[in-house]
Structure formats: C-alpha cells, structure tokens
Design a protein around this motif. Structure first.
Motif, mmCIF file in Angstrom:
data_model
loop_
_atom_site.group_PDB
_atom_site.id
_atom_site.type_symbol
_atom_site.label_atom_id
_atom_site.label_comp_id
_atom_site.label_asym_id
_atom_site.label_seq_id
_atom_site.Cartn_x
_atom_site.Cartn_y
_atom_site.Cartn_z
ATOM 1 N N GLY A 216 0.824 -1.323 -0.044
ATOM 2 C CA GLY A 216 -0.089 -0.076 0.009
ATOM 3 C C GLY A 216 0.817 1.154 -0.019
ATOM 4 N N ARG A 217 2.065 1.209 -0.207
ATOM 5 C CA ARG A 217 2.920 2.439 -0.227
ATOM 6 C C ARG A 217 3.127 2.840 -1.626
ATOM 7 N NH1 ARG A 217 7.987 0.995 1.575
ATOM 8 N NH2 ARG A 217 7.441 -1.234 1.111
ATOM 9 N N ALA A 218 2.720 2.285 -2.788
ATOM 10 C CA ALA A 218 2.768 2.491 -3.983
ATOM 11 C C ALA A 218 1.835 3.760 -4.437
ATOM 12 C CB ALA A 218 2.841 1.302 -4.867
ATOM 13 N N ASP A 219 2.468 4.466 -5.529
ATOM 14 C CA ASP A 219 1.598 5.549 -6.205
ATOM 15 C C ASP A 219 2.140 5.315 -7.566
ATOM 16 O OD1 ASP A 219 4.156 7.063 -6.134
ATOM 17 O OD2 ASP A 219 3.313 8.323 -4.472
ATOM 18 N N LEU A 220 1.501 6.356 -8.460
ATOM 19 C CA LEU A 220 2.023 6.346 -10.042
ATOM 20 C C LEU A 220 3.484 6.846 -10.000
ATOM 21 C CD1 LEU A 220 -1.276 7.755 -11.699
ATOM 22 C CD2 LEU A 220 -0.243 5.451 -11.629
ATOM 23 N N ALA A 221 4.259 7.643 -9.215
ATOM 24 C CA ALA A 221 5.114 8.182 -8.993
ATOM 25 C C ALA A 221 6.264 6.945 -8.949
ATOM 26 C CB ALA A 221 5.448 9.397 -8.077
ATOM 27 N N SER A 222 6.088 6.326 -7.880
ATOM 28 C CA SER A 222 6.920 5.196 -7.407
ATOM 29 C C SER A 222 7.148 4.032 -8.404
ATOM 30 C CB SER A 222 6.513 4.761 -6.131
ATOM 31 O OG SER A 222 5.308 4.172 -5.767
ATOM 32 N N THR A 223 5.748 3.782 -8.910
ATOM 33 C CA THR A 223 5.691 2.728 -10.019
ATOM 34 C C THR A 223 6.548 3.106 -11.226
ATOM 35 O OG1 THR A 223 3.639 1.904 -9.056
ATOM 36 C CG2 THR A 223 4.170 1.299 -11.313
ATOM 37 N N ALA A 224 6.511 4.441 -11.509
ATOM 38 C CA ALA A 224 6.983 4.962 -12.865
ATOM 39 C C ALA A 224 8.640 4.872 -12.425
ATOM 40 C CB ALA A 224 6.597 6.379 -13.135
#
Length: 251
Positions: A216-224
């Motif tokens: 649950g610590r992911a967002d679009l920026a970290s995934t990118a």
C-alpha cells in the motif's frame, strides 16, 4: 504458420518437455516462501508495523520471476546454438527479433503463472500475506522486470556454451543480487549503505516496486521510478545481447 508463431510453439514445447525443470521453476520460489514464512511467522517490521511476510513474499516473488527469466532464455539459447538449431533458423528469412520475441512471450507467461501461484499460496493463513488496494501497480513492474532479466539471460545464453557455464554465470549474477536487493530480508531493516547498493541493481527496483504495491505504499510516481529503472537495465542489456548474440558456437 509464421516464423514467430513456429518459434513460440517450439519454445513452449521445449519449456514443458522437461517436467522436472517445470516443477522446480514454480516450486523453487515457494520453497523459500515456506522457509522464510515459517521462520518469521508472527513477526513484524518495527519501522512499519507490518508483518515480515508482507516484505519477504514480494521479494522472493521478484527473485523467482527474475530467476526464471534469466535461466529460461539462457539455457534455451545455449541449447539451440549447441544443437545448431539457431544456425538452421539463420538460413531462413527469420529475423533475430522473432527468435527473441518468441522467448519473451514464454517468459511473460511463465512469470504470470508464477506470480499468481505464489501470491495464492502466500495469502493462505499459515503465511498471512495482506494485499493492499494498490497491488495492481505491481503488474507493470513485473512486466518491466521480466523484460530486464530476460535481457540479462540473453547475454548469458549468448556467451555460455555449456549447461554448466550457464548455471555458474546465472547463479553468480542472481544469488548475490537477491541478498543485496532485499529479496530475503526487508531493506527497511538493513544498513543505509546496503539500501544504496540495491538502487544500482535491477532486482532492487523490481523488489521495491512490487513490495510497495503489495504493502500500500505505491503510487504512480513510485511505480514509474521502478519501471523506469528496469527499462534502463532492459535497454542496456538488450543492446548488449544484440551485440553478443551468436547463431552458432563457431561464430
């Protein structure tokens, strides 16, 4: 049937012919899950309060998927070259891209089955993995990871001439990387210098992207960031694979 379709079918048959290899491709990561899951059962990471399994499971999964991609394509290229199959393919109008793309499809399928099986087992009560709502963000990271490790496997398979050489080189690459990238132990609990080392390893990006998505610590920026780092490794090793590719052991 097109050359690409024929090579993909041949790759599939080669992949499933050896049932022992197929079994351990999927069972090997699960063995590590069982071992670490039982060792750290009920324990939590102090920094986050989440169970160790929430970090170990994504790490072992990432290592297992990367391992399968590396070994799968490396052994196939070595075997096809040693048996002169690649030399025969070269005598046809089939381009090198079709040869590599056929292996890429197989690697994606194997990775998808591995991930589904692994997560399904990790969710069982004895292990207790918790999936957060952000878990779908792990999918593009896994695809990019498979691509990067497939490229690494292509380099190994293009240079190694025997099964022993493939196993030795691939293990020398994957085993140390697993420990340095936090596959078997949460990076949050490791020294800062070791966390810095993981930032220059492809498995570090894969572990980080998948773990953040699961916890649950992911967002679009970290995934990118994770996908971008893996894409760089895929590009670098992909170019190197094309430069080192050999159609036969004599070339």
């Amino acid at each position: 049937m097109s050359a690409y379709g024929a090579l993909t079918a041949a790759s599939y048959r080669a992949s499933v012919r050896d049932r022992t290899t197929v079994f351990f491709t999927f069972a090997f990561p699960l063995i590590f899950l069982v071992v670490f899951g039982l060792i750290f059962r009920g324990k939590t990471v102090e920094a986050s309060g989440r169970g160790y399994i929430d970090y170990i499971a994504p790490g072992v999964l990432s290592w297992g998927v990367g391992n399968a991609a590396v070994f799968g394509v490396a052994f196939t290229l070595m075997q096809w070259r040693r048996d002169d199959l690649l030399r025969l393919v070269r005598m046809t109008p089939t381009p090198l891209t079709s040869v590599l793309a056929s292996r890429y499809v197989i690697a994606l399928v194997v990775g998808a089955v591995q991930a589904a099986l692994f997560i399904g087992v990790a969710l069982l009560p004895p292990f207790g993995l918790r999936l957060d709502a952000t878990w779908p963000l792990a999918l593009p990271v896994l695809v990019c990871g498979i691509t990067a490790f497939l490229a690494i496997g292509m380099v190994i398979g293009s240079r190694a001439d025997t099964p022993e050489a493939v196993a030795a080189v691939a293990n020398c690459v994957m085993v140390p990387m697993a420990f340095l990238s936090g596959s078997f132990y949460p990076l949050d609990a490791m020294p800062s210098w070791l966390r810095s080392v993981s930032n220059v390893l492809p498995l570090g990006y894969l572990n980080d992207g998948v773990a953040k998505a699961v916890t649950g610590r992911a967002d679009l920026a970290s995934t990118a960031v994770a996908c971008g780092g893996l894409a760089v490794f895929a590009l670098v090793f992909g170019v190197l694979a094309l430069k080192t590719f050999r159609w036969s052991n004599e070339s």
